[in-house]
Structures are given as C-alpha cells and as structure tokens.
Scaffold this active site. Structure first.
Site, mmCIF file in Angstrom:
data_model
loop_
_atom_site.group_PDB
_atom_site.id
_atom_site.type_symbol
_atom_site.label_atom_id
_atom_site.label_comp_id
_atom_site.label_asym_id
_atom_site.label_seq_id
_atom_site.Cartn_x
_atom_site.Cartn_y
_atom_site.Cartn_z
ATOM 1 N N ARG A 156 0.843 -1.188 0.000
ATOM 2 C CA ARG A 156 0.000 0.000 0.000
ATOM 3 C C ARG A 156 0.876 1.234 0.000
ATOM 4 O O ARG A 156 1.697 1.428 0.900
ATOM 5 C CB ARG A 156 -0.924 -0.013 1.223
ATOM 6 C CG ARG A 156 -1.939 1.102 1.238
ATOM 7 C CD ARG A 156 -2.981 0.893 2.300
ATOM 8 N NE ARG A 156 -2.416 0.788 3.638
ATOM 9 C CZ ARG A 156 -3.143 0.656 4.733
ATOM 10 N NH1 ARG A 156 -4.452 0.561 4.645
ATOM 11 N NH2 ARG A 156 -2.571 0.571 5.915
ATOM 12 N N THR B 228 -0.815 7.580 -1.065
ATOM 13 C CA THR B 228 -2.141 7.478 -1.691
ATOM 14 C C THR B 228 -3.026 6.415 -1.062
ATOM 15 O O THR B 228 -4.235 6.402 -1.277
ATOM 16 C CB THR B 228 -1.993 7.154 -3.182
ATOM 17 O OG1 THR B 228 -1.425 5.833 -3.322
ATOM 18 C CG2 THR B 228 -1.090 8.161 -3.878
ATOM 19 N N ASP C 189 0.343 -3.117 12.840
ATOM 20 C CA ASP C 189 0.817 -3.614 11.551
ATOM 21 C C ASP C 189 1.152 -5.097 11.690
ATOM 22 O O ASP C 189 2.111 -5.468 12.370
ATOM 23 C CB ASP C 189 2.058 -2.831 11.113
ATOM 24 C CG ASP C 189 2.485 -3.191 9.693
ATOM 25 O OD1 ASP C 189 2.870 -4.354 9.462
ATOM 26 O OD2 ASP C 189 2.448 -2.304 8.825
ATOM 27 N N ASP D 141 4.773 -6.195 10.632
ATOM 28 C CA ASP D 141 5.799 -5.803 11.596
ATOM 29 C C ASP D 141 5.746 -6.681 12.840
ATOM 30 O O ASP D 141 6.781 -7.054 13.400
ATOM 31 C CB ASP D 141 5.622 -4.335 11.998
ATOM 32 C CG ASP D 141 6.070 -3.380 10.910
ATOM 33 O OD1 ASP D 141 6.815 -3.823 9.997
ATOM 34 O OD2 ASP D 141 5.712 -2.195 10.963
#
Length: 208
Positions: A103, A107, A199, A202
């Site tokens: 991603r 944006t 995340d 992560d």
C-alpha cells in the site's frame, strides 16, 4: 455488508492475545498460525464429498472422501505468510501461490509487484489470505490478478476487517466470500484498522 464472522470461542480468545500490545513476535506468530488453522476448518466446511468403498481390517466400508476442485492458498505478501502454515497443516495437499502487493503510504492505493501461481489456476478453488482487510485495496488487486489468470472460485480469509474494506470487496467482487474473525469499528486517517492489532507484518517479523 456480506462477511462471515467466525466466532468460535478458541478463535476469539486467541484473537484477544494477538491484539494485545504485550504479545511479542514469537507468540504472535504461533497464535496467528493456530487461528489460521481454526479458520481454515470453517472455510472448508462445505467442500464436496463422494462415497467410496474401502476395506477396513474387519470388513468393507462405504466412506466419504473429498472430491471436486483442488485447493490453492494465496497469501498476500508479506503479512499473509504468517497464516499459510496454519492452513497447510489442515490442507497439506494445497498448492501455494504468492502475490506481492503493498500500500502506497501517500495514496493508500495498492501497488502490485509480484505474482506466482500454480499452473492449473482454473481448476482450483483459491483461499486468499491476509491478516488485515483494511481499505480493501490489496485484497481487490489480488483477486483481480487471480481472475485475470483464470480463477473462478475464490474466498478471502482475514483475521480482522474494517467495514470500509468489506464494503469495497463486496462491491468489486460480490462473488467472493469473506471470512473474518472480527469486523472492527473503522479505519483511521492513516488507513489502519481501529482498534485492530497494529501492523501485522511488523508484529510477525519483529520490524518497524
């Protein structure tokens, strides 16, 4: 909003541990794999069966065996890798494809960078795996890729989903069933699921 919530008590208990900020990478990976196996059990509940006759040590027996389409598992790199082994423990004969989508931080749009699938795409039922269904962009890009390669039967499995992502996948691919352990409140301004679990990539790999 069309999504099937898998609310088995073991899944919900393990999801709570996964969400907890105090859970380290080792335990996070182990829990994610366990939840993936439990979720795969539900996803495969309606696989078609046929009857065959076998010999037991005592007598002949009419028994059921899997029939129909072969299965394929497609984790979205990189976080999807954390759920693959759990699915394969339940379905060891499944072929594994890989799709790379990230991603764009500015944006929030998906960027495709890798696709490697089994050669017999049209003959398989695919389970696309990603722990987080946030904006829905990565999932849609992956499903688009699979369909371009000839896939006709696709399910999406995620741990935690946001309503925004579910709505978008429903809109773009109404034929794809979504399975999740939870649908959370919303996305924040950075495209993260709230309350979510942070995340997933992560936390799986111990990076930031």
């Amino acid at each position: 909003m069309q999504v099937k919530i898998i609310d088995h008590p073991l899944i919900q208990h393990k999801l709570t541990l996964i969400r907890d900020i105090k859970t380290g990478p080792k335990e996070f990976r182990e829990l994610l794999e366990e939840v993936a196996m439990l979720m795969a059990y539900e996803l495969t509940r309606n696989l078609p069966l046929e009857e065959i006759v076998i010999d037991t040590p005592v007598a002949k027996c009419s028994c059921k065996t899997l029939t129909g389409k072969k299965l394929g598992v497609v984790p979205i790199l990189r976080a999807g890798l954390g759920m693959v082994n759990g699915v394969l423990r339940l379905i060891p004969a499944a072929k594994v494809g890989h799709v790379g989508v990230y991603r764009d931080p500015e944006t929030l749009k998906p960027v495709e960078y890798y696709c490697k699938l089994p050669s017999d795409v049209a003959e398989r039922e695919f389970i696309v795996i990603d722990p987080m269904l946030a904006t829905g962009g990565s999932a849609i890009a992956t499903i688009d890729m699979l369909k371009r390669k000839g896939a006709r039967h696709i399910k999406l499995m995620c741990l935690v989903a946001a309503p925004e992502g579910v709505h978008l996948v429903n809109e773009r691919h109404p034929d794809v069933e979504i399975y999740a352990a939870a649908v959370d409140e919303r996305l924040n301004d950075h495209g993260y699921i709230v309350p979510g679990l942070g995340d997933a990539g992560d936390r799986i790999f111990g990076t930031k």
